[in-house]
Scaffold this active site. Structure first.
Site, mmCIF file in Angstrom:
data_model
loop_
_atom_site.group_PDB
_atom_site.id
_atom_site.type_symbol
_atom_site.label_atom_id
_atom_site.label_comp_id
_atom_site.label_asym_id
_atom_site.label_seq_id
_atom_site.Cartn_x
_atom_site.Cartn_y
_atom_site.Cartn_z
ATOM 1 C CG ASP A 124 -3.947 8.010 8.123
ATOM 2 O OD1 ASP A 124 -4.052 6.777 8.202
ATOM 3 O OD2 ASP A 124 -4.090 8.633 7.059
ATOM 4 C CD GLU A 132 -2.812 -1.010 2.514
ATOM 5 O OE1 GLU A 132 -2.589 -0.111 3.360
ATOM 6 O OE2 GLU A 132 -3.682 -1.870 2.670
#
Length: 277
Positions: A65, A54
């Site tokens: 995040d 990724e």
């Protein structure tokens, strides 16, 4: 109507199934801490043990995040990373690796301003295999998901501990490649989930789909990766890798001679744990 095109992701998970093990899915942010160092890390990931990669698309407001990945995105942006640089990284990678799947992961804004059609065309041409766009819900599939599938790109969705069966049906409708199970509620880099709870959730998901299920969030060590792999088809590790980058840098955020090696060494340990499990 979308057409089904076999991708590298499909082939990789089929191969992992034959091997009888879960794959290691690694996350790094493109351009962190700078373009050349990031390219070196990306190039080294498959040999170190990454089965799927990724590659984060830097964004100034990565709301889902945690601090580590937020910091990695900001480092990349400060170093001048643009979307075209991220796509060029994939093109360069494909010159020497035609098999390892690459998934671009991030938020919709940088794609929208590219804009969509140009981004999808260039991503497919560069050798990208799939997308994870965390802030585009299934209700907006016409916006990016379906056009991506038409170009042969997998569109990967996230499921969480709070995704009930009704919502799961919507999540899975146009999902392809694999289903990413976020094992905890909250942001990336938080504490790890209870492995027993994860196994129960993965079993529930597998009753609803034939797609591979990869488990992520909070996996930092080979031991945790081995535990999370039980019943899963893949284990995703991201925050631990970007922390390895961060701790290797100089005080002013520049790469050192240890930056690439520290990340790849961690991946080697994680990969070895999954291959031995």
């Amino acid at each position: 109507m979308t057409k089904k095109i076999e991708t590298r992701i499909d082939r990789r998970f089929a191969a992992l199934k034959k091997e009888g093990r879960a794959g290691l899915v690694t996350f790094i942010t493109a351009g962190d801490p700078d373009l050349e160092t990031s390219k070196a890390i990306l190039a080294g990931l498959p040999k170190a043990g990454a089965d799927v990669i990724e590659l984060g698309m830097p964004f100034s407001d990565p709301m889902a995040d945690g601090p580590a990945i937020q910091a990695s995105s900001l480092r990349a942006l400060k170093a001048g990373q643009k979307m075209r640089d991220t796509l060029e990284m994939v093109r360069d990678f494909r010159k020497t690796d035609a098999d390892t799947p690459i998934v671009l992961m991030g938020y919709y804004n940088p794609i929208y301003v590219y804009p969509n059609d140009a981004f999808l065309d260039e991503a497919a041409e560069a050798g990208v295999d799939g997308l994870i766009v965390v802030d585009l819900p299934p209700e907006a599939d016409d916006e990016l998901c379906l056009p991506a599938i038409e170009r042969g790109l997998n569109f990967i969705r996230l499921a969480t501990p709070t995704t009930d069966d009704k919502r799961l049906t919507k999540v899975l409708k146009n999902t392809s490649g694999f289903l990413y199970y976020v094992s905890i509620t909250g942001i990336t880099g938080a504490s790890s989930a209870n492995p027993d709870d994860v196994q129960l959730q993965v079993a529930r998901l597998k009753k609803a789909t034939t797609l591979p299920v990869a488990v992520g969030f909070g996996v930092r060590t080979p031991e945790q990766a081995r535990e999370m792999a039980k019943g899963a088809d893949g284990v995703v590790v991201g925050s631990a890798l970007v922390r390895a980058i961060e701790t290797s840098l100089t005080e002013d955020g520049r790469a050192t001679g240890n930056t690439v090696g520290s990340v790849l060494s961690l991946v080697e340990g994680l990969g070895a744990a999954l291959r031995a499990s």
